[in-house]
Design an enzyme around this catalytic site. Structure first.
Site, PDB file in Angstrom:
ATOM      1  N   HIS A 199       5.551  -6.141   0.359  1.00  0.00           N
ATOM      2  CA  HIS A 199       6.175  -7.400   0.759  1.00  0.00           C
ATOM      3  C   HIS A 199       7.044  -7.873  -0.401  1.00  0.00           C
ATOM      4  O   HIS A 199       7.022  -9.057  -0.762  1.00  0.00           O
ATOM      5  CB  HIS A 199       5.113  -8.441   1.123  1.00  0.00           C
ATOM      6  CG  HIS A 199       4.389  -8.160   2.399  1.00  0.00           C
ATOM      7  ND1 HIS A 199       4.262  -9.076   3.411  1.00  0.00           N
ATOM      8  CD2 HIS A 199       3.772  -7.031   2.845  1.00  0.00           C
ATOM      9  CE1 HIS A 199       3.580  -8.550   4.416  1.00  0.00           C
ATOM     10  NE2 HIS A 199       3.258  -7.306   4.095  1.00  0.00           N
ATOM     11  N   ASP A 202      25.224   5.063  -3.258  1.00  0.00           N
ATOM     12  CA  ASP A 202      24.589   6.144  -4.031  1.00  0.00           C
ATOM     13  C   ASP A 202      23.301   6.617  -3.365  1.00  0.00           C
ATOM     14  O   ASP A 202      22.824   7.719  -3.650  1.00  0.00           O
ATOM     15  CB  ASP A 202      24.253   5.664  -5.453  1.00  0.00           C
ATOM     16  CG  ASP A 202      25.478   5.654  -6.365  1.00  0.00           C
ATOM     17  OD1 ASP A 202      26.433   6.402  -6.103  1.00  0.00           O
ATOM     18  OD2 ASP A 202      25.461   4.901  -7.356  1.00  0.00           O
ATOM     19  N   SER A 218      -6.431   0.881   4.295  1.00  0.00           N
ATOM     20  CA  SER A 218      -5.436  -0.161   4.546  1.00  0.00           C
ATOM     21  C   SER A 218      -5.292  -0.425   6.034  1.00  0.00           C
ATOM     22  O   SER A 218      -5.267   0.510   6.839  1.00  0.00           O
ATOM     23  CB  SER A 218      -4.091   0.292   3.983  1.00  0.00           C
ATOM     24  OG  SER A 218      -3.055  -0.515   4.512  1.00  0.00           O
ATOM     25  N   SER A 219      -5.176  -1.697   6.395  1.00  0.00           N
ATOM     26  CA  SER A 219      -5.017  -2.033   7.824  1.00  0.00           C
ATOM     27  C   SER A 219      -3.705  -1.494   8.374  1.00  0.00           C
ATOM     28  O   SER A 219      -3.516  -1.443   9.591  1.00  0.00           O
ATOM     29  CB  SER A 219      -5.103  -3.548   8.018  1.00  0.00           C
ATOM     30  OG  SER A 219      -4.169  -4.202   7.195  1.00  0.00           O
ATOM     31  N   ASP A 220      -2.778  -1.082   7.500  1.00  0.00           N
ATOM     32  CA  ASP A 220      -1.520  -0.495   7.949  1.00  0.00           C
ATOM     33  C   ASP A 220      -1.595   1.027   8.077  1.00  0.00           C
ATOM     34  O   ASP A 220      -0.571   1.691   8.286  1.00  0.00           O
ATOM     35  CB  ASP A 220      -0.396  -0.865   6.972  1.00  0.00           C
ATOM     36  CG  ASP A 220      -0.184  -2.369   6.894  1.00  0.00           C
ATOM     37  OD1 ASP A 220      -0.064  -2.998   7.960  1.00  0.00           O
ATOM     38  OD2 ASP A 220      -0.133  -2.913   5.782  1.00  0.00           O
ATOM     39  N   HIS A 244       4.593   0.694   1.635  1.00  0.00           N
ATOM     40  CA  HIS A 244       4.845  -0.582   2.316  1.00  0.00           C
ATOM     41  C   HIS A 244       4.581  -1.694   1.312  1.00  0.00           C
ATOM     42  O   HIS A 244       3.544  -1.710   0.656  1.00  0.00           O
ATOM     43  CB  HIS A 244       3.909  -0.730   3.514  1.00  0.00           C
ATOM     44  CG  HIS A 244       3.960  -2.101   4.130  1.00  0.00           C
ATOM     45  ND1 HIS A 244       5.139  -2.723   4.456  1.00  0.00           N
ATOM     46  CD2 HIS A 244       2.964  -2.977   4.460  1.00  0.00           C
ATOM     47  CE1 HIS A 244       4.878  -3.921   4.990  1.00  0.00           C
ATOM     48  NE2 HIS A 244       3.574  -4.088   4.994  1.00  0.00           N
ATOM     49  N   SER A 265      -8.278  -1.120   2.068  1.00  0.00           N
ATOM     50  CA  SER A 265      -7.836  -2.440   2.525  1.00  0.00           C
ATOM     51  C   SER A 265      -8.398  -3.543   1.639  1.00  0.00           C
ATOM     52  O   SER A 265      -9.598  -3.565   1.342  1.00  0.00           O
ATOM     53  CB  SER A 265      -8.301  -2.656   3.968  1.00  0.00           C
ATOM     54  OG  SER A 265      -7.848  -3.889   4.459  1.00  0.00           O
ATOM     55  N   GLY A 266      -7.516  -4.465   1.217  1.00  0.00           N
ATOM     56  CA  GLY A 266      -7.973  -5.694   0.569  1.00  0.00           C
ATOM     57  C   GLY A 266      -8.595  -5.524  -0.802  1.00  0.00           C
ATOM     58  O   GLY A 266      -9.242  -6.445  -1.299  1.00  0.00           O
ATOM     59  N   ASN A 290       0.845  -1.193   0.000  1.00  0.00           N
ATOM     60  CA  ASN A 290       0.000   0.000   0.000  1.00  0.00           C
ATOM     61  C   ASN A 290       0.877   1.239   0.000  1.00  0.00           C
ATOM     62  O   ASN A 290       1.990   1.236   0.515  1.00  0.00           O
ATOM     63  CB  ASN A 290      -0.947   0.017   1.212  1.00  0.00           C
ATOM     64  CG  ASN A 290      -0.246  -0.402   2.493  1.00  0.00           C
ATOM     65  OD1 ASN A 290       0.584   0.337   3.025  1.00  0.00           O
ATOM     66  ND2 ASN A 290      -0.557  -1.589   2.989  1.00  0.00           N
ATOM     67  N   TYR A 295      26.016  14.986  -9.259  1.00  0.00           N
ATOM     68  CA  TYR A 295      25.207  14.037 -10.019  1.00  0.00           C
ATOM     69  C   TYR A 295      23.874  14.689 -10.350  1.00  0.00           C
ATOM     70  O   TYR A 295      23.285  15.366  -9.521  1.00  0.00           O
ATOM     71  CB  TYR A 295      24.972  12.757  -9.201  1.00  0.00           C
ATOM     72  CG  TYR A 295      24.094  11.760  -9.917  1.00  0.00           C
ATOM     73  CD1 TYR A 295      24.643  10.776 -10.735  1.00  0.00           C
ATOM     74  CD2 TYR A 295      22.718  11.826  -9.798  1.00  0.00           C
ATOM     75  CE1 TYR A 295      23.843   9.872 -11.414  1.00  0.00           C
ATOM     76  CE2 TYR A 295      21.899  10.923 -10.470  1.00  0.00           C
ATOM     77  CZ  TYR A 295      22.469   9.951 -11.273  1.00  0.00           C
ATOM     78  OH  TYR A 295      21.667   9.059 -11.939  1.00  0.00           O
ATOM     79  N   HIS A 312       8.702  -9.054   9.148  1.00  0.00           N
ATOM     80  CA  HIS A 312       7.574  -8.505   8.421  1.00  0.00           C
ATOM     81  C   HIS A 312       7.979  -8.121   6.983  1.00  0.00           C
ATOM     82  O   HIS A 312       7.849  -8.942   6.083  1.00  0.00           O
ATOM     83  CB  HIS A 312       7.018  -7.309   9.214  1.00  0.00           C
ATOM     84  CG  HIS A 312       5.727  -6.777   8.691  1.00  0.00           C
ATOM     85  ND1 HIS A 312       4.834  -6.100   9.484  1.00  0.00           N
ATOM     86  CD2 HIS A 312       5.182  -6.787   7.452  1.00  0.00           C
ATOM     87  CE1 HIS A 312       3.783  -5.747   8.753  1.00  0.00           C
ATOM     88  NE2 HIS A 312       3.974  -6.152   7.522  1.00  0.00           N
TER      89      HIS A 312
END
Lengths: 238, 238, 238, 238
Positions: D100, D123, D77-79, D98, D48-49, D32, D232, D174
């Site tokens: 996975h 960098d 989102s549950s987060d 976030h 969420s979901g 998310n 740069y 996690h």
């Protein structure tokens, strides 16, 4: 020098730069390609920090071998001095590619040269892919990007390697550089380098102490592609 | 033999060659496929060093089993003699594929046969995928590509393997060859070989000393696809 | 039962089968999906040995739970008896997927259950992904595909696992099965299983002796998605 | 606050969320992204979901920093509480991601910070990518998602790290969080994090005891991109 004389050099530079992300060698701005016009004493290179998706051929920067900007409205790749040093020392190089491609970078980060484990490697070079030694603090704190080129040139000198025979190198703790007589060949060598690094990593995972392949087989494969009596491909090699 | 009689053979050869890069088995010119016309005693093969992107069916070269060019204006694959030797010895082979696909090449570079770790393997062959021994210097310095085929044929003889039952092999320090009763089947076997090598590499990474699967299960899976009472698929196997 | 009553079941079966290659879970014919109509006591399944590219919904085969063909002109998947046994024992299952996806198969080939190393796993199940023990020779030589299902059901019984809570399993030396209340959920579980296996393989490569994650964190993540007070997603869980 | 004033924030949130699956960082609902409007004191986040394929910008939820819903008809989102805690503590953050993603999650599951093995890492940050310690049972059983944010903030405090300098973290057992001054930069950091984790895993597979790269080289690469005399890219850094 008239600017429109440089258009085809800039277009070529643009075209081959764009191959790098599509070949899976570069994400975001993790790489750059240059190509040279030896007659004019200039090379064209990707601008610094410009994403591939939004770059156009007009963004390409043209420099002389002292890195003075000859043409272009953007700042050149921060690695331009490394390219310039290599063009000054590797006379046959027509194009140079620097990437942070995953497997080649992993070998560079492990500070290891890539041993010859098979004919895919020997089809391209009959020496391990050299990894430079670590740069000294003086080199790092000095003219860093020029010193990166110096490090490569000295590695080849120390190993008595010709940059015509071995067209790729790993810079320790950094990543790969590859070159060739043209930008096209430099891109080809970058992709082959990545694949050789991937195969070698897997080979090591399968064999506790894998051995360098037989020397006679190394020579055979190298010679059938690159020797005086080469019979691979459609054209006689010089 | 009239040249247009060979058109369909050349088109078939072209079509299945083109599958190799799209299946992820070949980059650049790292592979070649041939298919045979047993009636005419000829086989069609990819030309040497021609990129897949620019190749057309007219570029395919037709050779007899002595590698005399019957049709085609380009030089054939430098591995043509290996294909010819295999066609002479493996009578049922209708197509042959040679690649440097990543995982199969890694096993070949580790000079290891691929053990049977699961039913995916046993669905295709009930023997480990053999890896040849290293070629002698005399073989390498002699008629190298023919000797590569000799090495494969001798490996099968020594292991008492039938090339109809085991349709794939790894050449030590080099890479895989696969074949089948048709070009289509040879491509299929090349892709399956790559996947079996990938699964086996991962299996070894997970188990310190993975064991060959039970023999009864090997036979069961092989027989249900290939035995006299096979019941997999839509047609009775012979 | 009129055949056109089965059309939507066959179409559903076709549609979700076709997701397997596009999700990277299946090459060639290395997998099969079925979905059930509990009211009619039948399930639809992929035909045996038919490539995904050429399959149409009309090729799907409908069977009752004794594997008698109710509709379809082709032979069903050779794994149909495993599906039937699972439908008879796992009452909530609406769809079942069997693949030889690379990482899940590697764990099955290593004959190892997949430990819980992180919340991605715990988001889906609060138990390791079980791997069956090896089948006995009597099972292999007997009604093999039915026995494969028996092996799965007995594994769940021995471990006191509910197939509603744990919707995936590895069959030792073979590969993964996954299921769910619908064909869609079964495909989802197959993809998640493959990703959990890949993450766990990498985790082990990074940590000599990685440990199961804290139990309280396992429960937390499982409960926030699946518990009585779940708050993940848009709908209250039962 | 008028709801249509939030339209552009929701559209931005939608647009950058959609990059996550296309960059290979997220499958299904495994991630998310949020972006903040500091002037209004609100942030927009994925619901969420809800699968990426079916999500529209209207599904995006807008919350204040106490996670009260300001706009939107779906559950966030549950987060979301982790995002809120980070926005409250990391004042410069304009977007948070976030995921996975596979390699970053594997490092998090191994409970390891990612050492600096090369210039690709340097960098972007001149510190290892920190991994939090494990949460206590009290944290897990308490306000879990807020505590996840607390864990991140405390890790930065303990290591005396600035979230402006180090824009990524691994939460033990996690997975990764990344942020930046904009949603675009947060996505960039998520992708770079995944690639750094992949390179580091390969580096360790190649070198038994790989060493952190030279400190002078770390500083050089970090400074040439982020220092007061950075050269740069196309714009002067602050």
């Amino acid at each position: 020098m008239k600017k429109n004389e440089l258009k085809s050099l800039k277009e070529e530079c643009y075209e081959y730069n764009m191959l790098l992300p599509s070949l899976g060698l570069v994400i975001y701005t993790f790489g750059n390609l240059s190509c040279v016009d030896r007659g004019r004493g200039v090379f064209a290179i990707k601008p610094s920090g410009v994403p591939y998706e939004t770059m156009s051929w007009q963004d390409i920067v043209v420099l002389d071998f002292d890195c003075t900007i000859i043409d272009g409205r953007l700042r050149p790749s921060s690695d331009a001095k490394t390219h310039a040093l290599l063009y000054r020392n590797f006379n046959h190089a027509g194009g140079i590619v620097h990437t942070h491609s995953t497997y080649a970078t992993a070998w560079a980060q492990a500070c290891r040269s890539v041993p010859i484990y098979g004919t895919t490697h020997a089809d391209h070079l009959n020496h391990e892919i050299p990894c430079t030694s670590l740069m000294s603090d003086a080199q790092i704190d000095g003219d860093y990007e020029t010193e990166t080129g110096v490090q490569i040139v000295e590695t080849f000198a120390k190993l008595h390697l010709s940059p015509e025979d071995v067209q790729m190198v790993l810079v320790a703790s950094h990543g790969p550089f590859a070159w060739g007589e043209s930008a096209e060949k430099a891109v080809y060598n970058s992709k082959v380098l990545e694949e050789l690094c991937r195969m070698a990593q897997l080979t090591e995972s399968l064999a506790r102490k894998p051995e360098r392949m037989k020397d006679s087989l190394v020579q055979k494969h190298y010679e059938r592609k690159h020797g005086t009596a080469a019979y691979y491909g459609q054209e006689k090699k010089k």
